[in-house]
Write a protein that holds these residues in place. Structure first.
Motif, PDB file in Angstrom:
ATOM      1  N   LEU A 154       1.027  -1.249   0.265  1.00  0.00           N
ATOM      2  CA  LEU A 154      -0.089  -0.259  -0.030  1.00  0.00           C
ATOM      3  C   LEU A 154       1.085   2.072  -0.039  1.00  0.00           C
ATOM      4  O   LEU A 154       1.703   0.840   0.801  1.00  0.00           O
ATOM      5  N   PRO A 155       0.557   2.616  -0.811  1.00  0.00           N
ATOM      6  CA  PRO A 155       1.171   3.292  -0.420  1.00  0.00           C
ATOM      7  C   PRO A 155       1.305   4.465   0.274  1.00  0.00           C
ATOM      8  O   PRO A 155       0.266   4.309   2.090  1.00  0.00           O
ATOM      9  N   THR A 246      10.410   8.491   8.426  1.00  0.00           N
ATOM     10  CA  THR A 246      11.078   7.206   7.096  1.00  0.00           C
ATOM     11  C   THR A 246      12.598   8.076   6.749  1.00  0.00           C
ATOM     12  O   THR A 246      11.988   9.537   6.453  1.00  0.00           O
ATOM     13  N   PHE A 247      13.845   7.330   5.946  1.00  0.00           N
ATOM     14  CA  PHE A 247      14.742   8.584   5.467  1.00  0.00           C
ATOM     15  C   PHE A 247      15.007   7.407   4.305  1.00  0.00           C
ATOM     16  O   PHE A 247      15.792   8.143   3.061  1.00  0.00           O
ATOM     17  N   MET A 248      14.027   7.171   3.718  1.00  0.00           N
ATOM     18  CA  MET A 248      13.897   6.354   2.448  1.00  0.00           C
ATOM     19  C   MET A 248      14.214   7.497   1.244  1.00  0.00           C
ATOM     20  O   MET A 248      13.447   8.784   1.783  1.00  0.00           O
ATOM     21  N   ALA A 249      15.081   7.512   0.257  1.00  0.00           N
ATOM     22  CA  ALA A 249      15.051   8.930  -0.763  1.00  0.00           C
ATOM     23  C   ALA A 249      13.746   8.909  -0.972  1.00  0.00           C
ATOM     24  O   ALA A 249      14.043  10.420  -1.512  1.00  0.00           O
ATOM     25  N   LYS A 250      13.282   8.087  -1.270  1.00  0.00           N
ATOM     26  CA  LYS A 250      11.700   8.676  -2.339  1.00  0.00           C
ATOM     27  C   LYS A 250      10.592   7.840  -2.287  1.00  0.00           C
ATOM     28  O   LYS A 250      10.152   6.931  -2.751  1.00  0.00           O
ATOM     29  N   PRO A 251      10.016   8.343  -0.754  1.00  0.00           N
ATOM     30  CA  PRO A 251       8.932   7.123   0.135  1.00  0.00           C
ATOM     31  C   PRO A 251       8.002   7.404  -0.841  1.00  0.00           C
ATOM     32  O   PRO A 251       7.024   5.904  -0.532  1.00  0.00           O
ATOM     33  N   MET A 252       7.537   8.291  -1.069  1.00  0.00           N
ATOM     34  CA  MET A 252       6.409   8.836  -1.895  1.00  0.00           C
ATOM     35  C   MET A 252       5.836   9.058  -3.096  1.00  0.00           C
ATOM     36  O   MET A 252       6.687  10.451  -3.304  1.00  0.00           O
ATOM     37  N   THR A 253       5.223   8.662  -4.313  1.00  0.00           N
ATOM     38  CA  THR A 253       5.273   9.459  -5.638  1.00  0.00           C
ATOM     39  C   THR A 253       4.617   9.976  -5.607  1.00  0.00           C
ATOM     40  O   THR A 253       3.690  10.702  -5.232  1.00  0.00           O
ATOM     41  N   GLY A 254       5.448  11.330  -6.299  1.00  0.00           N
ATOM     42  CA  GLY A 254       4.577  12.108  -6.323  1.00  0.00           C
ATOM     43  C   GLY A 254       4.922  13.271  -5.549  1.00  0.00           C
ATOM     44  O   GLY A 254       4.642  15.156  -5.676  1.00  0.00           O
ATOM     45  N   GLU A 255       6.220  13.476  -4.939  1.00  0.00           N
ATOM     46  CA  GLU A 255       6.600  14.190  -3.001  1.00  0.00           C
ATOM     47  C   GLU A 255       8.004  13.900  -3.508  1.00  0.00           C
ATOM     48  O   GLU A 255       8.741  13.354  -4.066  1.00  0.00           O
ATOM     49  N   PHE A 312      17.679   6.040  -6.240  1.00  0.00           N
ATOM     50  CA  PHE A 312      17.677   6.575  -7.558  1.00  0.00           C
ATOM     51  C   PHE A 312      16.457   7.824  -8.112  1.00  0.00           C
ATOM     52  O   PHE A 312      16.222   8.287  -9.987  1.00  0.00           O
ATOM     53  N   ARG A 313      15.467   7.255  -7.398  1.00  0.00           N
ATOM     54  CA  ARG A 313      13.656   7.504  -8.108  1.00  0.00           C
ATOM     55  C   ARG A 313      13.817   9.324  -7.267  1.00  0.00           C
ATOM     56  O   ARG A 313      13.236  10.714  -8.298  1.00  0.00           O
ATOM     57  N   ARG A 314      14.840  10.046  -7.061  1.00  0.00           N
ATOM     58  CA  ARG A 314      15.117  11.036  -6.402  1.00  0.00           C
ATOM     59  C   ARG A 314      15.360  11.551  -7.832  1.00  0.00           C
ATOM     60  O   ARG A 314      15.373  12.576  -7.642  1.00  0.00           O
TER      61      ARG A 314
END
Length: 452
Positions: A154-155, A246-255, A312-314
């Motif tokens: 889930l997002p 969360t310290f994920m580099a890109k945790p949320m689409t569109g953000e 790399f999504r960043r």
């Protein structure tokens, strides 16, 4: 050293510590180790851990056997981990009085373990020390607060704040939006003060419930330790308030993604002078060469700044992260920003590291790039004026696979980082990439399931 160990013993006794978390950082930045009764810790003055924990992936797997046994003893022997008396922190959320002590890793002959991230940073700092230099760094850590979610399919969603509502839209630098989570941040600040972490400002960043904590400038190893401790502290404070950090580099689409911006300068130890400024107060040649080294070698060491597939999504188009190693004064659209400052405070801000990077390795890599530039006299490109997002001359690898190939094949790095570390690090990250490739994503199910 014995005097410092006596100070460590005194600290534990003065604080009535009953348990000690003995930790090292693995390649990912996960704290691994043992929890020991204080009496046992004081008796042993350290711990033993299998060397293999330094080749463990973020999923808990290990690299392929052929490389594993080339890098490690086939008997899976222990390394000797000794406490650093300057790296002791309280654990304020623990039920019993508990301390966390960061350890250094050695083999039985007393040699530093080459795969240890903390040893990698110490090795780079020794290069500076041999020149009579000391790097000064100031990290900025971005992260997201989210609703807790048990289903990884889930997002993620923005959490509910004090108002009872989810945050919507972009709230850059909004005081009210940050105050939605005041009770959480009050606990976080109280805990960090107890731990002696050198926090400076709290900022609401551009993303929904995205925050940034800035650290005061200081000595590189000490701040890398603090980031390791802070990330854990922030997660614990969030859990206490029924949200997640969360310290994920890109945790949320569109953000926007989350970065670990690294401000760095260098002082001459003998004089205390910032060597990035010349006698007239302008940019010194050493400063320009430092920037040139960053430009040349960041693309070769990118996996130490962007260590995961998600990193790399960043760097996708139309994101707020620069995808280049251009430089410019007061320019946030380039990877290397030179903030407006006095000559004494002249520094460069490396904006490319992700919040998911191992702090020891990201700081080591950033300082190493600048060091090579200064010692080899690498001139920078012309500074960028205006928008730099679309600049394509000094772009970065776009995938983890491509970045690992560049890191592996850059022979210059073998002179500074041991071939064993490079081989081990690349092998761990390739194993993680292979594990990721085995997962079928929701995008594939949504668009391919009934269409192809």
């Amino acid at each position: 050293m014995s005097n410092k160990l006596d100070q460590l013993t005194g600290w534990l006794k003065d604080h009535k510590i009953t348990e000690v978390e003995c930790v090292i950082s693995d390649l990912t930045g996960i704290a691994r180790g043992k929890i020991s009764p204080t009496s046992k810790f004081l008796g042993e003055k350290g711990m033993r851990l299998p060397e293999s924990v330094l080749l463990q992936t973020v999923t808990g797997d290990y690299i392929a056997d052929d490389i594993y046994y080339e890098l490690l003893d086939p008997a899976d022997i222990d390394m000797i981990c000794r406490p650093d008396p300057d790296a002791i922190y309280s654990v304020p959320w623990a039920i019993e009085p508990t301390a966390l002590v960061i350890h250094d890793s050695y083999d039985k002959q007393g040699n530093p373990i080459e795969l240890s991230p903390r040893n990698v940073l110490k090795k780079v700092l020794a290069l500076y020390a041999n020149r009579g230099w000391q790097p000064i760094v100031a990290p900025e850590m971005e992260f997201y607060l989210t609703k807790r979610c048990e289903d990884p399919d889930l997002p993620l969603q923005a959490p509910i704040g004090r108002s009872g509502r989810q945050e919507t839209g972009r709230q850059s630098f909004s005081i009210d939006a940050a105050n939605e989570f005041d009770p959480l941040f009050e606990d976080m600040y109280d805990w960090c003060e107890t731990q002696g972490l050198d926090l400076d400002t709290l900022i609401h960043e551009e993303g929904t419930a995205q925050m940034e904590i800035n650290f005061r400038h200081g000595e590189a190893l000490h701040l890398a330790d603090q980031i390791l401790v802070f990330k854990r502290t922030m997660r614990e404070a969030a859990l206490k308030h029924n949200v997640a950090a969360t310290f994920m580099a890109k945790p949320m689409t569109g953000e926007p993604g989350s970065a670990m911006h690294l401000h760095q300068s260098v002082i001459d130890v003998a004089s205390g002078r910032n060597i990035f400024s010349d006698e007239s107060g302008g940019m010194s040649q050493l400063f320009l060469d430092h920037v040139g080294g960053l430009q040349k070698y960041i693309p070769e060491l990118l996996p130490m700044f962007a260590p995961n597939v998600n990193s790399f999504r960043r760097f996708l188009p139309d994101t707020s992260a620069p995808v280049n190693v251009e430089w410019g004064e007061e320019n946030r659209t380039v990877g290397l920003r030179v903030p407006d400052s006095s000559p004494d405070n002249r520094r460069v801000e490396n904006r490319l590291a992700g919040a998911d990077a191992n702090p020891y390795l990201a700081i080591a890599a950033s300082l190493l790039c600048g060091y090579i530039g200064m010692t080899e006299g690498i001139p920078p490109s012309a500074p960028v004026k205006g928008r730099g997002y679309e600049r394509r001359n000094l772009r970065l690898p776009f995938t983890l696979e491509a970045a690992l190939e560049r890191m592996e094949s850059c022979q210059d790095l073998h002179r500074y980082l041991s071939p064993k570390f490079i081989q081990g690090y690349v092998a761990v990250k390739r194993t993680e990439q292979e594990n990721y490739n085995r997962v079928i994503s929701s995008w594939e199910r949504e668009f391919l399931l009934l269409s192809v």
